[in-house]
Write a protein that holds these residues in place. Structure first.
Motif, PDB file in Angstrom:
ATOM      1  N   THR A  17      -5.908  -0.858   3.388  1.00  0.00           N
ATOM      2  CA  THR A  17      -5.076  -1.860   4.047  1.00  0.00           C
ATOM      3  C   THR A  17      -5.642  -2.136   5.434  1.00  0.00           C
ATOM      4  O   THR A  17      -6.673  -1.585   5.818  1.00  0.00           O
ATOM      5  N   THR A  18      -4.992  -3.007   6.171  1.00  0.00           N
ATOM      6  CA  THR A  18      -5.430  -3.354   7.517  1.00  0.00           C
ATOM      7  C   THR A  18      -4.309  -3.072   8.491  1.00  0.00           C
ATOM      8  O   THR A  18      -3.124  -3.102   8.126  1.00  0.00           O
ATOM      9  N   SER A  19      -4.678  -2.787   9.722  1.00  0.00           N
ATOM     10  CA  SER A  19      -3.662  -2.489  10.736  1.00  0.00           C
ATOM     11  C   SER A  19      -3.195  -3.733  11.477  1.00  0.00           C
ATOM     12  O   SER A  19      -2.205  -3.693  12.197  1.00  0.00           O
ATOM     13  N   ALA A  41       0.849  -1.198   0.000  1.00  0.00           N
ATOM     14  CA  ALA A  41       0.000   0.000   0.000  1.00  0.00           C
ATOM     15  C   ALA A  41       0.884   1.246   0.000  1.00  0.00           C
ATOM     16  O   ALA A  41       1.670   1.460   0.927  1.00  0.00           O
ATOM     17  N   THR A  42       0.755   2.050  -1.059  1.00  0.00           N
ATOM     18  CA  THR A  42       1.587   3.252  -1.189  1.00  0.00           C
ATOM     19  C   THR A  42       0.785   4.511  -1.511  1.00  0.00           C
ATOM     20  O   THR A  42       1.280   5.616  -1.329  1.00  0.00           O
ATOM     21  N   GLU A  43      -0.470   4.330  -1.979  1.00  0.00           N
ATOM     22  CA  GLU A  43      -1.268   5.473  -2.404  1.00  0.00           C
ATOM     23  C   GLU A  43      -2.381   5.753  -1.405  1.00  0.00           C
ATOM     24  O   GLU A  43      -2.817   4.854  -0.672  1.00  0.00           O
ATOM     25  N   VAL A 100     -15.648  -1.101   3.841  1.00  0.00           N
ATOM     26  CA  VAL A 100     -15.508  -1.805   2.567  1.00  0.00           C
ATOM     27  C   VAL A 100     -15.192  -3.289   2.766  1.00  0.00           C
ATOM     28  O   VAL A 100     -15.447  -4.105   1.883  1.00  0.00           O
ATOM     29  N   LEU A 101     -14.633  -3.633   3.922  1.00  0.00           N
ATOM     30  CA  LEU A 101     -14.303  -5.019   4.244  1.00  0.00           C
ATOM     31  C   LEU A 101     -14.583  -5.256   5.720  1.00  0.00           C
ATOM     32  O   LEU A 101     -14.570  -4.323   6.523  1.00  0.00           O
ATOM     33  N   ILE A 102     -14.812  -6.520   6.080  1.00  0.00           N
ATOM     34  CA  ILE A 102     -14.840  -6.908   7.481  1.00  0.00           C
ATOM     35  C   ILE A 102     -13.812  -8.015   7.665  1.00  0.00           C
ATOM     36  O   ILE A 102     -13.816  -9.005   6.928  1.00  0.00           O
ATOM     37  N   SER A 103     -12.918  -7.810   8.609  1.00  0.00           N
ATOM     38  CA  SER A 103     -11.890  -8.812   8.885  1.00  0.00           C
ATOM     39  C   SER A 103     -12.078  -9.361  10.285  1.00  0.00           C
ATOM     40  O   SER A 103     -12.714  -8.731  11.142  1.00  0.00           O
ATOM     41  N   GLU A 104     -11.540 -10.538  10.517  1.00  0.00           N
ATOM     42  CA  GLU A 104     -11.550 -11.145  11.838  1.00  0.00           C
ATOM     43  C   GLU A 104     -10.123 -11.313  12.301  1.00  0.00           C
ATOM     44  O   GLU A 104      -9.279 -11.859  11.579  1.00  0.00           O
ATOM     45  N   ALA A 105      -9.836 -10.806  13.484  1.00  0.00           N
ATOM     46  CA  ALA A 105      -8.528 -10.994  14.103  1.00  0.00           C
ATOM     47  C   ALA A 105      -8.753 -11.286  15.575  1.00  0.00           C
ATOM     48  O   ALA A 105      -9.528 -10.596  16.238  1.00  0.00           O
ATOM     49  N   MET A 106      -8.116 -12.326  16.088  1.00  0.00           N
ATOM     50  CA  MET A 106      -8.242 -12.696  17.495  1.00  0.00           C
ATOM     51  C   MET A 106      -9.702 -12.896  17.886  1.00  0.00           C
ATOM     52  O   MET A 106     -10.146 -12.499  18.953  1.00  0.00           O
ATOM     53  N   LYS A 107     -10.484 -13.499  16.967  1.00  0.00           N
ATOM     54  CA  LYS A 107     -11.891 -13.869  17.167  1.00  0.00           C
ATOM     55  C   LYS A 107     -12.836 -12.668  17.200  1.00  0.00           C
ATOM     56  O   LYS A 107     -14.023 -12.825  17.433  1.00  0.00           O
ATOM     57  N   MET A 108     -12.338 -11.469  16.972  1.00  0.00           N
ATOM     58  CA  MET A 108     -13.182 -10.281  16.954  1.00  0.00           C
ATOM     59  C   MET A 108     -13.240  -9.715  15.539  1.00  0.00           C
ATOM     60  O   MET A 108     -12.261  -9.787  14.786  1.00  0.00           O
ATOM     61  N   GLY A 155     -12.297 -15.189   3.053  1.00  0.00           N
ATOM     62  CA  GLY A 155     -11.494 -16.286   3.586  1.00  0.00           C
ATOM     63  C   GLY A 155     -10.007 -16.069   3.469  1.00  0.00           C
ATOM     64  O   GLY A 155      -9.223 -16.831   4.048  1.00  0.00           O
ATOM     65  N   ASP A 156      -9.569 -15.023   2.745  1.00  0.00           N
ATOM     66  CA  ASP A 156      -8.138 -14.766   2.588  1.00  0.00           C
ATOM     67  C   ASP A 156      -7.515 -14.270   3.889  1.00  0.00           C
ATOM     68  O   ASP A 156      -8.130 -13.492   4.636  1.00  0.00           O
ATOM     69  N   SER A 157      -6.284 -14.687   4.143  1.00  0.00           N
ATOM     70  CA  SER A 157      -5.483 -14.118   5.219  1.00  0.00           C
ATOM     71  C   SER A 157      -4.804 -12.863   4.696  1.00  0.00           C
ATOM     72  O   SER A 157      -4.299 -12.853   3.565  1.00  0.00           O
ATOM     73  N   VAL A 158      -4.793 -11.815   5.494  1.00  0.00           N
ATOM     74  CA  VAL A 158      -4.219 -10.544   5.049  1.00  0.00           C
ATOM     75  C   VAL A 158      -3.282 -10.004   6.114  1.00  0.00           C
ATOM     76  O   VAL A 158      -3.387 -10.351   7.300  1.00  0.00           O
ATOM     77  N   ASN A 159      -2.364  -9.144   5.678  1.00  0.00           N
ATOM     78  CA  ASN A 159      -1.355  -8.572   6.555  1.00  0.00           C
ATOM     79  C   ASN A 159      -1.330  -7.058   6.421  1.00  0.00           C
ATOM     80  O   ASN A 159      -1.773  -6.510   5.410  1.00  0.00           O
ATOM     81  N   PRO A 160      -0.811  -6.359   7.431  1.00  0.00           N
ATOM     82  CA  PRO A 160      -0.692  -4.903   7.332  1.00  0.00           C
ATOM     83  C   PRO A 160       0.147  -4.485   6.122  1.00  0.00           C
ATOM     84  O   PRO A 160       1.050  -5.211   5.685  1.00  0.00           O
ATOM     85  N   ASP A 161      -0.199  -3.331   5.572  1.00  0.00           N
ATOM     86  CA  ASP A 161       0.517  -2.694   4.459  1.00  0.00           C
ATOM     87  C   ASP A 161       0.241  -3.323   3.102  1.00  0.00           C
ATOM     88  O   ASP A 161       0.745  -2.852   2.092  1.00  0.00           O
ATOM     89  N   GLU A 162      -0.544  -4.418   3.039  1.00  0.00           N
ATOM     90  CA  GLU A 162      -0.945  -4.949   1.749  1.00  0.00           C
ATOM     91  C   GLU A 162      -2.101  -4.123   1.191  1.00  0.00           C
ATOM     92  O   GLU A 162      -2.955  -3.640   1.941  1.00  0.00           O
ATOM     93  N   THR A 163      -2.151  -3.957  -0.125  1.00  0.00           N
ATOM     94  CA  THR A 163      -3.276  -3.273  -0.755  1.00  0.00           C
ATOM     95  C   THR A 163      -4.398  -4.274  -0.967  1.00  0.00           C
ATOM     96  O   THR A 163      -4.316  -5.145  -1.832  1.00  0.00           O
ATOM     97  N   LEU A 164      -5.450  -4.141  -0.175  1.00  0.00           N
ATOM     98  CA  LEU A 164      -6.567  -5.074  -0.246  1.00  0.00           C
ATOM     99  C   LEU A 164      -7.581  -4.621  -1.292  1.00  0.00           C
ATOM    100  O   LEU A 164      -8.149  -5.443  -2.003  1.00  0.00           O
TER     101      LEU A 164
END
Length: 608
Positions: free
Chosen positions: A541-543, A534-536, A565-573, A593-602
């Motif tokens: 992205t996600t934190s 993610a640069t623009e 725009v998205l709903i993610s699950e981390a640590m069951k929340m 169902g995708d796993s995502v990481n910080p700084d990726e452009t989702l």
């Protein structure tokens, strides 16, 4: 003559507190015959986090587990922990679901229901308690013991008396974090015993090293029901050792009458079993008096350790523990017990990991601040509430009064994937992972998370490295292989972490012969694809690392800054990921169902 009665937590809370609820049914059944001979008042075997862990990690049908334990323990009362209107999930359910769930639990073998509400809001307990009574089972109302400016002995007595008026057969002091001290226990128990007409039970975790003293004081003041854990899974974040408490009361007026030699034999069995789960052991589940400050309960600490480890942020554990009481104060001093412990703990972790308090706020915190879990015990931080929910109305009625009956809708949603009413309940508790579990079960493809082999210490090298750095296209990744699954036709799953993020790799055997007899092509599983950095300004992205559970937009949609725009699950929340700009969606780089990481452009959004 008074006699102390024991509820042993070995098959539920003990392993939830020490190895993140990972004990499997195959390690329980071989010792059940001896457990059934002990003469416990009850065995706690179900509820709490076991339902979640069964379908999320162990790939066991939780209802089948209960049925097998009922068959294996014919002479012993089976007990479960029920979160009132939350049941075993993380939200409030409509009354028809609560009644149906309790009925299925009773039908499948539960004798004693310990029912509590994480807010100590007794309005959230009435329907569940009535359902237990209607089933003809033992209803035990629990008050969650905690400390803080708004929590007093007088308040706890008032709550206990109200639970008794609901028809509870007994009352439990639920000291989930080990906050009780001996002399406070003495005062609280004496006043409760004087006020109540029904028996009193005490459940206290040993985290601060005080629980056995608290139980002694409780017994002396008339509480003759205590919770313990077989020694191999006792102490620290768990409970006082069963054998030790039996020995303490032996040959006194409080003698339990239990066979110490039999209990020791059971303890030796579980001592060996525990070795199999070494990967879930945590340095944070031993004696730790900091619990008197951070109030993190036993069941939460081992799970928090595993979750931070999976996030690759275990180095921040101490910071998270310091942040927990700050978040708890902001939320009005709720007792920390599921689901509030998870709500507060996850928010504290996000505050620390993102480096900015409340930069990301979970959906559950937003619901809490709306009053949808019940009435907060104390004053809520109005600035945090405004940041989380803006000017939305705060509800002050029983939250479930706002819910329409939903059982028929749940049956319709899961359809033929559910083969029974118990299956519908699996889906009701956890829709996403529940549907996935039921689908895999029906296909016969359930694979439990792997257990790491026990290090025998014989000095023999591994057949292949399990931790290494891999360089691909100029980028280096830290790989740790955590286990393998079962062969399916020509394929076999391998489980690993890549830079701390759990991944599944599928190995497919090819016809090309390698020096050891076979060759294989490796393909990454879901979430394995690389996404642009993610640069623009319009790059979403996600934190925090997590899993995408909902995509709320499509390409060419118009969005405003701040729109989810998205709903993610981390640590069951669950957390909403919002658009950083107003504009048009140009690309979506994730799937459900995708796993995502910080700084990726989702998602890529072209700003207006």
């Amino acid at each position: 003559m008074p006699k102390v009665h024991i509820t042993d937590t070995i098959l539920r809370d003990a392993h939830q507190s020490l190895i993140a609820t990972r004990m499997r049914i195959d390690d329980m059944l071989p010792i059940c015959e001896k457990l059934d001979q002990v003469g416990y008042w009850s065995l706690e075997v179900w509820g709490g986090a076991t339902f979640d862990a069964c379908i999320r990690y162990l790939k066991e049908d939780p209802w089948e587990r209960l049925a097998r334990l009922r068959e294996a323990l014919p002479k012993t009362r089976l007990q479960m922990l029920l979160r009132g209107q939350n049941l075993l999930g993380y939200r409030h359910y409509s009354d028809d679901v609560v009644k149906a769930f309790v009925a299925r639990c009773a039908e499948n073998g539960i004798d004693v229901f310990r029912v509590f509400d994480a807010m100590n809001d007794n309005r959230n307990l009435r329907v569940a308690i009535d359902a237990v009574k209607e089933s003809g089972k033992h209803a035990q109302g629990a008050i969650c013991y905690t400390t803080g400016p708004v929590h007093t002995i007088e308040l706890f007595i008032e709550q206990a008396l109200e639970l008794e008026s609901f028809g509870c057969d007994s009352i439990a002091i639920k000291d989930m974090a080990g906050l009780l001290t001996p002399y406070v226990t003495s005062e609280l128990v004496e006043k409760l015993v004087d006020a109540l007409k029904v028996p009193l039970h005490i459940h206290s975790h040993a985290t601060a090293g005080l629980s056995d003293l608290c139980q002694l004081k409780a017994v002396e003041k008339g509480c003759l029901h205590i919770d313990t854990a077989i020694s191999a899974f006792s102490s620290g974040a768990s409970h006082p050792p069963t054998e030790s408490m039996v020995a303490a009361f032996r040959d006194t007026e409080y003698d339990t009458g239990l066979n110490l030699e039999l209990l020791q034999e059971i303890g030796f069995y579980f001592h060996e079993v525990r070795k199999k789960y070494h990967q879930f052991e945590s340095e944070f589940t031993g004696l730790d008096t900091r619990v008197q400050i951070n109030q993190v309960p036993g069941g939460m600490i081992s799970n928090l350790y595993i979750q931070l480890k999976e996030q690759g942020t275990l180095d921040k554990m101490n910071e998270v523990l310091l942040e927990v009481p700050r978040v708890r104060e902001d939320l009005g001093y709720p007792p920390l017990v599921t689901p509030t412990s998870q709500i507060v703990g996850t928010q504290a972790a996000m505050n620390v990991i993102t480096g900015e308090r409340y930069k990301t706020i979970t959906n559950e915190v937003k619901l809490y601040l709306q009053g949808r879990y019940g009435k907060a015990p104390g004053h809520v931080n109005t600035i945090v509430r405004q940041q989380a929910i803006g000017n939305e109305d705060i509800i002050d009625i029983r939250p479930a009064d706002l819910l329409d009956d939903e059982l028929d809708q749940l049956r319709s949603e899961i359809g033929e994937t559910a083969k029974s009413e118990e299956d519908v309940m699996i889906y009701a508790m956890f829709p996403e992972i529940g549907r996935e579990f039921l689908t895999q079960r029906n296909l016969g493809t359930l694979v439990p998370e792997p257990l790491e082999p026990i290090n025998t210490g014989n000095g023999q090298p591994s057949a292949a490295p399990v931790e290494f750095n891999l360089t691909l296209h100029g980028e280096t990744y830290h790989i740790k292989v955590t286990g393998t699954g079962h062969h399916h036709a020509e394929t076999r799953p391998f489980y690993m972490t890549v830079d701390g993020v759990p991944e599944e790799v599928l190995m497919e055997t090819l016809d090309v012969i390698s020096p050891n007899g076979e060759d294989a092509a490796i393909t990454t599983g879901r979430g394995g694809s690389k996404r642009p950095k993610a640069t623009e300004p319009g790059h979403v992205t996600t934190s925090m690392p997590g899993t995408i559970i909902e995509i709320l937009v499509a390409v060419d949609d118009k969005v405003a800054a701040g729109d989810p725009v998205l709903i993610s699950e981390a640590m069951k929340m669950e957390t909403e990921i919002q658009s950083p700009v107003s504009g048009t969606v140009k690309a979506i780089n994730v799937e459900k169902g995708d796993s995502v990481n910080p700084d990726e452009t989702l998602i890529e959004i072209e700003a207006d």
